[in-house]
Design an enzyme around this catalytic site. Sequence first.
Site, mmCIF file in Angstrom:
data_model
loop_
_atom_site.group_PDB
_atom_site.id
_atom_site.type_symbol
_atom_site.label_atom_id
_atom_site.label_comp_id
_atom_site.label_asym_id
_atom_site.label_seq_id
_atom_site.Cartn_x
_atom_site.Cartn_y
_atom_site.Cartn_z
ATOM 1 N N HIS A 193 0.845 -1.182 0.000
ATOM 2 C CA HIS A 193 0.000 0.000 0.000
ATOM 3 C C HIS A 193 0.884 1.237 0.000
ATOM 4 O O HIS A 193 1.996 1.217 0.522
ATOM 5 C CB HIS A 193 -0.871 0.036 1.255
ATOM 6 C CG HIS A 193 -1.866 -1.077 1.307
ATOM 7 N ND1 HIS A 193 -2.975 -1.112 0.494
ATOM 8 C CD2 HIS A 193 -1.910 -2.198 2.052
ATOM 9 C CE1 HIS A 193 -3.659 -2.217 0.748
ATOM 10 N NE2 HIS A 193 -3.036 -2.899 1.686
ATOM 11 N N CYS A 252 -0.265 2.353 -4.320
ATOM 12 C CA CYS A 252 -1.091 3.499 -4.658
ATOM 13 C C CYS A 252 -0.228 4.756 -4.591
ATOM 14 O O CYS A 252 0.669 4.858 -3.742
ATOM 15 C CB CYS A 252 -2.252 3.645 -3.673
ATOM 16 S SG CYS A 252 -3.495 2.368 -3.881
#
Length: 443
Positions: free
Chosen positions: A150, A191
């Site tokens: 992430h 991301c």
Amino acid sequence: MKCGALFLLLAFAAIVNARVPVGSADPEGDLWVVLVAGSYTWFNYRHQADVCHAYQIVHSHGVPDDHIIVMMYDDLATSKQNPTPGQVINRPNGPDVYKGVPKDYIGMDVTPENFLKVLSGDAAGLEGVGSGKVVKSGPNDRVFVNLVDHGAPGIFAFPHTFMHAKDFSSTILQMKKDNKFKEMYVYMEACESGSMFQNNFPDDIGFYALSASNATESSYACYMDTKRGTFLGDVFSIKWMEDSDREQLTKETLLEQFNIVQKSTTTSHVEQWGELSLDSNTVSTILGSKTPEGVVDPVIPSHDPCLNSSVSSPDVPVAILQSNIDNAANAGEAQMWQKQLIKLHENRNLVNSITKKLAIEVTGDGEMAQEMTTDKHHVITQWDCYEQAADAYNENCFNLGENPYALRAVHTLVNLCEHGHTASDIIAATEKVCTHPHITEIH
Ligand SMILES: *[C@@H]1O[C@H](CO)[C@@H](O)[C@H](O)[C@H]1NC(C)=O
Ligand SMILES: *[C@@H]1O[C@H](CO)[C@@H](O)[C@H](O)[C@H]1NC(C)=O
């Protein structure tokens, strides 16, 4: 060949050999590989699966284990949710990619501090930690780093904490000064991964990177597996690795690979960073040049089973729980997943409402606070303010490693800093607003 000629040849070889730096197998320099999955839990299966697959690629192309360092939490093989204990796969019905993966740093040793020590060759700093293996690179060497997890603006997450973009870039710039690489290559899946490179790396130090997404967008998961109840891979990672499995790496250039991956990753903008002329090198430069033994099993589907099940990273937990509900064996099981889904939304609402309160506390203005929480398009320029604000938010509000969903809120901190609010105002606001009990696993 005459004896004299042979002698001359040997003497010449000895001279060439003498100029090779210690620890280096050939004058071209060594290849070092660092593979990092920064997440844990079954929801995030795909990150460790990607990294295990990356290991199989470099291993099969002849990079020896003493030149590969793997960091991953290692909670999948033994998870009670794993229907095939001891195995991890990276695509539907795919081969086990877990077999043989070195466990250099696992569990609590998967930290940004340890990663940066591994990368910069700080063996003393890792004495007694994990395998203690570090990159022992010199001025002729190449380093390939693959990071999967992430992310958020200027942030790459780790299981219980996170890495700042500036700590990452300054470590690499220092390595360049210390002559610790000729070329460094990074492939990053996260991301907002573009934000880790944007304006942070010069284009003339032998540094080249690909990011899965641009600085302001999500990266995407794919290969939903209803039996395992999780996603098996991420689109960018699957695209570059399945391409690598298919191609002859000593022939394909990094530019050719970039073009294929960028075109086939239709879910986000794959971007190149750093010294772009390095893309004329072949892929074997970063993944090894040996021809793999046995069959590499190339999947060339007529329709794309990765893309047709792709979901943006923030939407993954909802998609998993919904799939579990739909595929439950009985009503009781469906109800259990339903409860988890409700809880997930409650927890997400908590993150959103506390972050909004924080913005109101800092700006003193409801409308302004609304803008701070919704606008996601700022390029980070106020790095010091943002780093301090993110540290305080991580410390006082939501741990960014343990609560992946909270990464979806930190653009609010970017916005507050870019609008001239000070780190001390934001820190004070986190102390005032974040009074809830410590919480983890908000996915
Ligand atoms: C980044 O991606 C987002 C979402 O796809 C897009 O709207 C935006 O224009 C992109 N920005 C750049 C600089 O490419
Ligand atoms: C995706 O492709 C696979 C075949 O590879 C197929 O079985 C599946 O139904 C497709 N899924 C969707 C959502 O189209």
